[in-house]
Design an enzyme around this catalytic site. Sequence first.
Site, PDB file in Angstrom:
ATOM      1  N   PRO A 120      59.164  55.795 -27.738  1.00  0.00           N
ATOM      2  CG  PRO A 120      58.761  53.511 -27.557  1.00  0.00           C
ATOM      3  CD  PRO A 120      59.753  54.496 -28.031  1.00  0.00           C
ATOM      4  CG  HIS A 167      37.188  34.904 -24.210  1.00  0.00           C
ATOM      5  ND1 HIS A 167      36.611  35.508 -25.288  1.00  0.00           N
ATOM      6  CD2 HIS A 167      38.446  35.420 -24.143  1.00  0.00           C
ATOM      7  CE1 HIS A 167      37.465  36.341 -25.854  1.00  0.00           C
ATOM      8  NE2 HIS A 167      38.591  36.312 -25.160  1.00  0.00           N
ATOM      9  CD  GLU A 168      40.637  35.185 -20.952  1.00  0.00           C
ATOM     10  OE1 GLU A 168      41.657  34.988 -21.638  1.00  0.00           O
ATOM     11  OE2 GLU A 168      39.990  36.249 -21.000  1.00  0.00           O
TER      12      GLU A 168
END
Length: 681
Positions: A208, A428-429
């Site tokens: 990569p 959300h978190e």
Amino acid sequence: MDKKTNNGSEGNGKLPKGQLLLILIAVLVTLFSANLMRSYMMSKSQKEISYDAFIRDVDDGQIESVTVRSTQIQLQYKKDSEKYNPVIQYYTIPMNDLQLTDRLYEHGVKMKRELQDTTAMIETIINLIFPIALFAMLMFFMSKRMGGVGKSTAKVYMEKETGVTFADVAGEDEAKESLVELVDFLHNPAKYTKIGAKLPKGALLVGPPGTGKTLLAKAVAGEAKVPFYFLSGSDFMELYVGVGASRVRSLFKQAQQTAPCIIFIDEIDSIGRSRGGYGGSDSEQQQTLNQMLSEMDGMDSSKGLLVLAATNRPEVLDPALLRPGRFDRRVIVDKPDLKGRTEILQVHAKNVSLDETVDLPAIALATSGAVGSDLANMINEAAILAVKNGRNAVCQKDLFEAVEVVLVGKEKKDRVLSREERRIVSYHEVGHALVSALQKDAEPVQKITIVPRTMGALGYVMHVPEEEKYLNSKKEIQAMLVGYLGGRAAEEIVFDSVTTGASNDIEQATKLARAMVTQYGMSEKFGLMGLASQENRYLDGRVVMNCGDATVAEVDKEVMRILDEAYEEAKRLLRENRDVMDQIAEFLIEKETITGKEFMQIFRRCKGIPEPENQLTPAEKLEQETEKEIAKQNAETELAGQNQNEEMQEFPSAQDVNGDVQDVPKSEEEETKHQTNLEED
Ligand SMILES: Nc1ncnc2c1ncn2[C@@H]1O[C@H](COP(=O)(O)OP(=O)(O)OP(=O)(O)O)[C@@H](O)[C@H]1O
Ligand SMILES: [Zn+2]
């Protein structure tokens, strides 16, 4: 990270060179023909009259003015004269006529004398010199832009001595091992050819972006103390037909003259793409590739000439490149593991002043999935942070901040979220974190923040692995899935609607669920059947299914089922712990960042769990030990009360950035996949 291979070279803002050339030619042609027309018209409009006719016209009073030149006298007739014509310029050839001036004066003709024939001169210039000059310019321009076609010295980047050694490349022990052999070939090719061994001509470094392929190639040159020629495949993209091939030719020619040496071709996939394969290979690329193949075939490796090439897309390469006698060796340069990351950090920290709080292994643990260039960046970023904060050595807190900067970007102070957005992001978190904390098999939460970052995250959760994991059980992967979906689940429960914020979570979860079914043999329905193989491990390559369409549809159904199940589980967990979620989310909305400690305090308070007495995270232990040590030192030197350690307190042990970030080179899942693969081999 965002270091995607850049194959195209378009969009550099400049006019393409071909277009410039065309414009120049067009200008030239226009000027030239305009000139021709002009002189044609001028010759048409000039009309000579005899001297006696001229004298008669003067006497008749028809002439307004004359311009006397050495070779002709130009006449301007009066407007009322019958000879008057605005497009015709009359002239006559001068005679040795001494009375002419008097005669003209008498008749009131205006006189002018021109010593030189300026118009004639200008005409000569325009008709002759100007085109020649333009042509010369054109030739010059063309020869420059062709960059030495026909000449043997195209511009080639070369380093006489790279000065890089294997010691500069950390981790990557296997890659180094197979390259050490090549160094010996270069050192002493005769030793091998004497016995009759054929020396390898090329090796392909596969891995990569940012894992140190270029660095390794330089290290081979540095260790062998031979020159290093460098060429990047993407450089060829902007060239004209034929130039790529000629560049390759001149590169090999130059290299052969200075052998032993190393030729390194970065991004070889941009020239070595399969001929006639997908993506449409153009003739220019083909020519370049053919040239390279024939150069390698004609190369005399007994002189100690070695071609190294790098790519992160080995699967698109033309098979002809990989045949014996060409790049028949493959050196895998993979993402570093925990030990590798520690070593890379150490290499780059060598010339940086660190204070005693620094714990590089903890940073390595927090950066699963990061590659060498990321880690090098982090060290540098930390050093800059230390300077910014007016310190003369880097501390652990700088390093942790640098990890965040490199993986998720800088804090975006100017980006202000609306109150509603803050609420949604917080829930959300917290959803992610709470689901993880509630599932025993998931990693403990380390930090949650809703400060937006430059790389696109509005908020994220950091996890701390206790140790780096190479194998994950089915249960752990399921827990991971539930964790990924926890954010979206919280949004649905609290706001009864969902936002776009979870798109990355969903993508990750889907990939993981699919891998469970098709690669890990973790679904009951399909059992151990290997249904897919990943085409490219080194990028986020697509997965190729090894089964029929009907099965693919079944797999989709199974993936959907797994995801649904995980989502339901996430919602169940959060519904049952709604009060905990609300409290933590409130705290987060107000404070913007919450540490793992604070999170657990609220969590335990709500759940009625007593605070554990002596359960410290590794970093907390480290912190305590350091504190003790400092206290001891202080006692010894009888200096009291200086706690240099203050800055660290917020940052316990290693963390793992995990969240709604597009570009984070992801970790658990990928690592799992990779390691599982290894296991299978
Ligand atoms: N294994 C490593 N040890 C030490 N430093 C490394 C390592 N890998 C990468 N780095 C650092 O990252 C920088 C970039 O690495 P390099 O350009 O060699 O990566 P690459 O694999 O060639 O990437 P790309 O595919 O993008 O060309 C190096 O100059 C070095 O500072
Ligand atoms: Zn999320």
